[in-house]
Write an enzyme that holds these catalytic residues in place. Structure first.
Site: not given
Ligand code: GUN
Length: 293
Positions: A54, A98, A121
């Site tokens: 990311k 995350q 998100d």
């Molecule tokens: N962990 C796995 N996928 C995601 C996601 O789309 N957002 C977040 N915050 N954590 C994740």
């Protein structure tokens, strides 16, 4: 006849390119650069890879990546304090915590501390409520990416029967609402749905988000349907480990009009939409019109 393959890798690259262009426009208008903060608590190896990817994608799109790490034994209060500090930091336009968080931390509480204007998100209750109410807000990335993929096949999804299998908070529910907003007639199917195969056969757009390898059989697919496979499942087959979706691809590809492969379908769209949300959040926070994306 074999279906058209929906190339998620290419479409995600196109989205990222449009985001980079929007970042340039934003910088010209504001003399600022959008910033995305990613919070990682602990050392989960998969999460570390996701967070790194990311960060790299953020920088590649011309934005600032702010990585905040806390040890696995950080207290809930420490994580909440960090989120509050990021909320207050004007140089931060997007915040992503995350998941999963260590089990001693209430993930719901932490997520809902995120300022909804920075909730890239789309996971806060405020963002979910805005989506339900049809108000402007930030939309969860994977469902958003799924709709973008479907719209590359058919620009106007209005009037189509969409069946979404899976009712998760992360994918199934928001995806159903997004398809409703596209004027589809939406059926939300799940593990307790009767005659699931028959329900699926009604679908002009069939979206699978159940996390069960190859569960959706080829003869459940209406001939010519758009099939969006959100599943990413690792299986052992012929002594080899490989990724498959929730749809039995080899059979479904013979009936669908268009289908996403796994990998290379919905997967790459998630980060692309995260970047998209970040530049949108940056613009909205400054009272600018939404960027052209
Ligand atoms: N962990 C796995 N996928 C995601 C996601 O789309 N957002 C977040 N915050 N954590 C994740």
């Amino acid at each position: 006849m074999s279906a058209e393959l929906i190339d998620g890798k290419q479409i995600a690259a196109d989205v990222r390119e449009r985001v980079a262009a929007a970042v340039s426009v934003f910088e010209a208008k504001t003399a600022e650069t959008p910033g995305l903060a990613v919070v990682l608590v602990g050392e989960d190896p998969a999460s570390q890879v996701y967070v790194r990817n990311k960060g790299l994608a953020t920088v590649k799109a011309g934005m600032r990546s702010i990585e905040k790490r806390l040890p696995a034994n950080a207290s809930e209060e420490e994580v909440v304090s960090l989120v509050r500090a990021l909320n207050a930091d004007n140089a931060v336009d997007g915040i992503l915590v995350q998941l999963p968080l260590p089990s001693h931390i209430d993930a719901n509480r932490v997520i809902n501390e995120i300022d909804p204007s920075k909730d890239v998100d789309g996971l806060t209750e405020a963002s979910a409520g805005r989506l339900l109410l049809g108000k402007q807000g930030l939309v969860p990335c994977t469902p958003q990416g799924s709709v973008i993929l479907a719209k590359t096949v058919r620009k106007d999804l209005g009037g189509l029967n969409a069946v979404v299998i899976g009712r998760s908070i992360l994918v199934g529910k928001p995806l159903s609402l997004l398809l409703l907003a596209e004027n589809c007639t939406v059926t939300m199917a799940h593990s307790r749905t009767s005659n699931l195969a028959d329900v699926c056969r009604q679908a002009d757009i069939l979206c699978a988000a159940v996390g069960c390898p190859k569960m959706i059989k080829g003869d459940w697919v209406k001939p010519g349907a758009i099939v969006i496979d959100v599943g990413i499942n690792r299986i052992e087959e012929d002594g080899k480990s490989r990724l498959v979706g929730d749809v039995d691809f080899d059979a479904a590809v013979e009936r669908a009009g268009a289908i996403t492969p796994v990998p290379g379908g919905v997967g790459p769209m998630t980060i692309a939409c995260l970047l998209r949300n970040t530049v949108i959040a940056a613009a909205r926070r400054r009272g600018l019109a939404d960027p052209e994306l």
